[in-house]
Scaffold this motif. Sequence first.
Motif, PDB file in Angstrom:
ATOM      1  N   VAL A 136       0.817  -1.218   0.000  1.00 42.37           N
ATOM      2  CA  VAL A 136       0.000   0.000   0.000  1.00 42.37           C
ATOM      3  C   VAL A 136       0.853   1.273   0.000  1.00 42.37           C
ATOM      4  O   VAL A 136       0.626   2.165  -0.826  1.00 42.37           O
ATOM      5  N   PRO A 137       1.864   1.419   0.884  1.00 41.49           N
ATOM      6  CA  PRO A 137       2.615   2.682   0.875  1.00 41.49           C
ATOM      7  C   PRO A 137       3.352   2.933  -0.447  1.00 41.49           C
ATOM      8  O   PRO A 137       3.438   4.074  -0.908  1.00 41.49           O
ATOM      9  N   VAL A 138       3.854   1.872  -1.063  1.00 36.89           N
ATOM     10  CA  VAL A 138       4.576   2.037  -2.329  1.00 36.89           C
ATOM     11  C   VAL A 138       3.592   2.331  -3.462  1.00 36.89           C
ATOM     12  O   VAL A 138       3.844   3.201  -4.308  1.00 36.89           O
ATOM     13  N   ALA A 139       2.443   1.664  -3.467  1.00 35.00           N
ATOM     14  CA  ALA A 139       1.424   1.949  -4.482  1.00 35.00           C
ATOM     15  C   ALA A 139       0.952   3.400  -4.385  1.00 35.00           C
ATOM     16  O   ALA A 139       0.724   4.056  -5.404  1.00 35.00           O
ATOM     17  N   GLU A 140       0.841   3.907  -3.156  1.00 38.43           N
ATOM     18  CA  GLU A 140       0.422   5.300  -2.980  1.00 38.43           C
ATOM     19  C   GLU A 140       1.476   6.286  -3.459  1.00 38.43           C
ATOM     20  O   GLU A 140       1.155   7.438  -3.764  1.00 38.43           O
ATOM     21  N   ALA A 141       2.721   5.859  -3.557  1.00 39.44           N
ATOM     22  CA  ALA A 141       3.797   6.733  -4.026  1.00 39.44           C
ATOM     23  C   ALA A 141       3.868   6.811  -5.553  1.00 39.44           C
ATOM     24  O   ALA A 141       4.495   7.723  -6.100  1.00 39.44           O
ATOM     25  N   VAL A 142       3.223   5.882  -6.249  1.00 37.76           N
ATOM     26  CA  VAL A 142       3.300   5.837  -7.716  1.00 37.76           C
ATOM     27  C   VAL A 142       2.829   7.139  -8.369  1.00 37.76           C
ATOM     28  O   VAL A 142       3.545   7.689  -9.225  1.00 37.76           O
ATOM     29  N   PRO A 143       1.662   7.699  -8.018  1.00 37.43           N
ATOM     30  CA  PRO A 143       1.248   8.950  -8.662  1.00 37.43           C
ATOM     31  C   PRO A 143       2.231  10.103  -8.404  1.00 37.43           C
ATOM     32  O   PRO A 143       2.493  10.898  -9.305  1.00 37.43           O
ATOM     33  N   ARG A 144       2.779  10.180  -7.182  1.00 38.37           N
ATOM     34  CA  ARG A 144       3.776  11.229  -6.880  1.00 38.37           C
ATOM     35  C   ARG A 144       5.022  11.040  -7.728  1.00 38.37           C
ATOM     36  O   ARG A 144       5.591  11.994  -8.256  1.00 38.37           O
TER      37      ARG A 144
END
Length: 167
Positions: A136-144
């Motif tokens: 989850v934390p890495v997936a949330e970083a994808v758009p950034r």
Amino acid sequence: MPTRILVAGIGNIFLGDDGFGSEVIRNAAISLGDSSVRVTDYGISGMHLAYDLLDEWDGLVLVDAVPSRGRPGTLHVFQADHDGPESGLAALGLDGHSMDPAAVFASLRALGGRPPYTVVIGCEAGSVEEGIGLTVPVAEAVPRAARAVAEIVAALQTSGAPISEEC
């Protein structure tokens, strides 16, 4: 003559967060009509990247997972040091999938090429265990990270100025 920039996603999609680079490449909003920019998912194909770098690119944006320093999903953006004995790439340990970028650049030099100015967008991995899908934390970083790719490409096209920051 326009600045030629190669955006390279690297990583192994079968090792969890190591697939970060590939996922960012799929989400990067770079104009496909811009012939001065090429966006490629190299996966674990380091020699392919080395051969492509023989085309003498002006800049390289390298997107990859980096070992966690206790904050999975944290982005690090920095200029790679190709000349130092302990380059910025080696210092962060970009080798979670045996596609060691330092080895890619060594292969490039052995082939007679020179590494271009390189900006690395690295995301601290949460897990690189076998399995498909990002934590989850890495997936949330994808758009950034995808936005960072677009911003870095734009900055390199206009000024070529060094870029280094933590997101």
